[in-house]
Design an enzyme around this catalytic site. Structure first.
Site, PDB file in Angstrom:
ATOM      1  N   LEU A  18     -35.056  35.910  -9.450  1.00 21.94           N
ATOM      2  CA  LEU A  18     -35.831  37.148  -9.325  1.00 21.94           C
ATOM      3  C   LEU A  18     -36.821  36.947  -8.177  1.00 21.94           C
ATOM      4  CD1 LEU A  18     -36.385  39.817 -10.997  1.00 21.94           C
ATOM      5  CD2 LEU A  18     -38.147  38.510 -12.179  1.00 21.94           C
ATOM      6  N   LEU A  53     -40.923  34.301 -21.865  1.00 26.33           N
ATOM      7  CA  LEU A  53     -40.570  34.401 -23.285  1.00 26.33           C
ATOM      8  C   LEU A  53     -39.083  34.667 -23.512  1.00 26.33           C
ATOM      9  CD1 LEU A  53     -43.674  34.605 -23.532  1.00 26.33           C
ATOM     10  CD2 LEU A  53     -43.389  36.513 -25.066  1.00 26.33           C
ATOM     11  N   TYR A 111     -30.674  25.775 -28.992  1.00 27.99           N
ATOM     12  CA  TYR A 111     -32.052  26.281 -28.906  1.00 27.99           C
ATOM     13  C   TYR A 111     -33.035  25.116 -28.844  1.00 27.99           C
ATOM     14  CZ  TYR A 111     -36.052  29.273 -30.161  1.00 27.99           C
ATOM     15  OH  TYR A 111     -37.237  29.962 -30.178  1.00 27.99           O
ATOM     16  N   THR A 144     -43.113  33.227 -36.672  1.00 26.31           N
ATOM     17  CA  THR A 144     -43.972  34.395 -36.419  1.00 26.31           C
ATOM     18  C   THR A 144     -43.284  35.648 -36.959  1.00 26.31           C
ATOM     19  OG1 THR A 144     -44.691  33.286 -34.404  1.00 26.31           O
ATOM     20  CG2 THR A 144     -45.196  35.630 -34.563  1.00 26.31           C
TER      21      THR A 144
END
Ligand SMILES: O=c1ccn([C@@H]2O[C@H](COP(=O)(O)OP(=O)(O)O[C@H]3OC[C@@H](O)[C@H](O)[C@H]3O)[C@@H](O)[C@H]2O)c(=O)[nH]1
Length: 425
Positions: free
Chosen positions: A170, A180, A252, A282
């Site tokens: 990008l 995130l 992960y 969370t």
């Protein structure tokens, strides 16, 4: 003589009784006549019981009029209902006023990139940063994120959204990056493990390279999963973890561990200003309906009156933080000078079985709790040691579990109603 006199008395009594009956009869008839003339004719006319039209011409005209009026009233009511529905759907399309945004001077205002900004945590962070007066650019591939999460900012001068996968580089100018982007729920990150690894390795390299190129500060969202199935409890940042490198969670766990290694390498060799947040479990509004994690699963099962599915024995533990506490922690960490990993989580620990009972109580249903097969490599105990966050960020979670869960239950109740209205199942 006596007989004739008695006959006369009987005859007189008979005449008197007949006279009384006649008076009562006439009085009653007159009264009823008055009642009819006082009421509107239309109300008095009833359809004959055999279904035929009344004979009298006047009556049948009035009856017809009454029938037409009644039909017009029903038509008008249904037209009003349709119009009300149209107005409602048009109102829903009207732009809503934006939440209050603080004004910042040109010098104080930052351009901030949030990767995964349309996701559950990302969108709450976007809200906070825009409301603080900063300009926010969201980059998302919408794999688990949703446009609806940031819908309320579309068109705002401080908000921009780019549909892009960060696996591709990008090129933009920014002052800060909150990185995130990554699926975070076990079923989502296991759905395409190779893609999860790419996002957390190639995607992280792309973001660190961007930070290096434009001199931006970057915060990497890591996870409590870097501790694997921990042998130390609670887990301090100094613990190296216990991760199965070839297990189903490794895409992960190891992906995030590489993310941290990359951040340190860029900090050491290219002097990039990095921050690393190890985020513990969370929850909160905007979690995906199909998120698959324990909070959303248990709440939705309770609301749908289904069996609450505890994986395994339910003695495994977790600590749950409300999403706004996490956002406070992320913003404080970015603003700090601390460059090592920091645990962000709520240290109050529950067993999953206790948690199932608690959710059931809060939702107010009496559905059964059932045990299903245990999950492979499921961490058995998890609780953050937040000494560093307390000391260096002056941060600790504020929202009690009951308060946070009630807000989350309300959110899922509305989502459920919305999905049913829109025909989803
Ligand atoms: O329906 C369910 C879902 C989950 N569980 C159990 O509940 C516990 C928590 O599971 P979750 O799927 O919510 O999340 P996990 O703790 O396994 O992983 C999470 O860890 C921290 C974050 O970084 C990530 O969001 C996520 O990977 C696990 O023991 C799991 O087996 C159930 O018993 N039933």
């Amino acid at each position: 003589m006596v007989l004739i006199w008695r006959l006369r008395v009987v005859l007189q009594l008979l005449c008197f009784s007949l006279l009384l009956i006649a008076i009562v009869f006439l009085a009653n008839g007159e009264f009823r006549g008055k009642e009819i003339s006082q009421k509107p004719v239309i109300k008095e006319i009833k359809a004959p019981v055999d279904g035929s039209e009344p004979k009298n011409d006047d009556i049948s005209k009035a009856y017809l009029r009454w029938k037409i009026d009644k039909k017009e009233l029903i038509d008008a009511k249904s037209r009003i209902y349709l119009l009300e529905q149209k107005v409602k759907s048009l109102e829903a399309k009207l732009p809503k006023p934006y939440p209050h945004v603080k004004f910042l001077s040109y010098r104080a205002k930052k351009r901030i990139l949030v990767t995964g900004g349309a996701g559950f945590v990302g969108s709450h962070l976007v809200d906070r940063l825009i409301m603080q007066g900063h300009e926010v650019i969201v980059v998302d591939n919408f794999f688990t994120g949703s446009k609806r999460n940031v819908d309320h900012w579309v068109g705002h001068e401080n908000f921009e959204i780019i549909h892009q996968d960060i696996v591709n580089p990008l090129y933009i100018e920014v002052d800060e990056i909150y990185h995130l982007a990554s699926p975070a729920s076990p079923p989502h990150y296991m759905y395409n493990p190779v893609k999860t690894i790419k996002t957390n390795t190639i995607g992280t390299i792309n973001m660190l390279a961007l930070a290096k190129r434009v001199g931006a500060k970057i915060l990497i969202a890591s996870t409590s999963e870097v501790y694997g199935d921990p042998e130390i409890h609670p887990q301090p940042e100094s613990y190296w973890g216990h991760v199965n490198p070839i297990g189903p969670r490794s895409c992960y766990d190891e992906g995030k561990r590489v993310s941290e290694s990359l951040a340190f390498a860029y900090a050491k060799h290219y002097h990039v200003a990095v921050r690393i947040a190890r985020i513990f479990n969370t929850y909160g509004p905007r979690m995906h309906m199909d998120d698959g994690r324990v909070v959303s699963n248990f709440i939705l099962q309770a609301l749908r009156n289904k069996t609450i599915t505890v994986y395994g024995h339910g003695n495994q533990t977790r600590s749950f933080q409300y999403v706004t506490d996490l956002i406070d922690g992320l913003v404080a960490l970015m603003a700090s000078n601390y460059t090592h990993p920091v645990n962000l989580g709520n240290p109050v620990e529950y067993s999953i079985m206790e948690f199932a009972v608690y959710i059931k109580k809060l939702v107010g249903r009496n559905n059964p709790i059932g045990s299903t097969e245990a999950v492979e490599d499921d961490p058995q105990r998890r609780k953050p040691d937040i000494t560093i966050a307390r000391k260096t960020l002056k941060w600790e979670p504020k929202v009690p579990l009951e308060e946070g869960l009630m807000k989350t239950i309300d959110y899922f109740r509305e989502e459920l109603a919305r999905s049913l209205n829109e025909g989803y199942t």
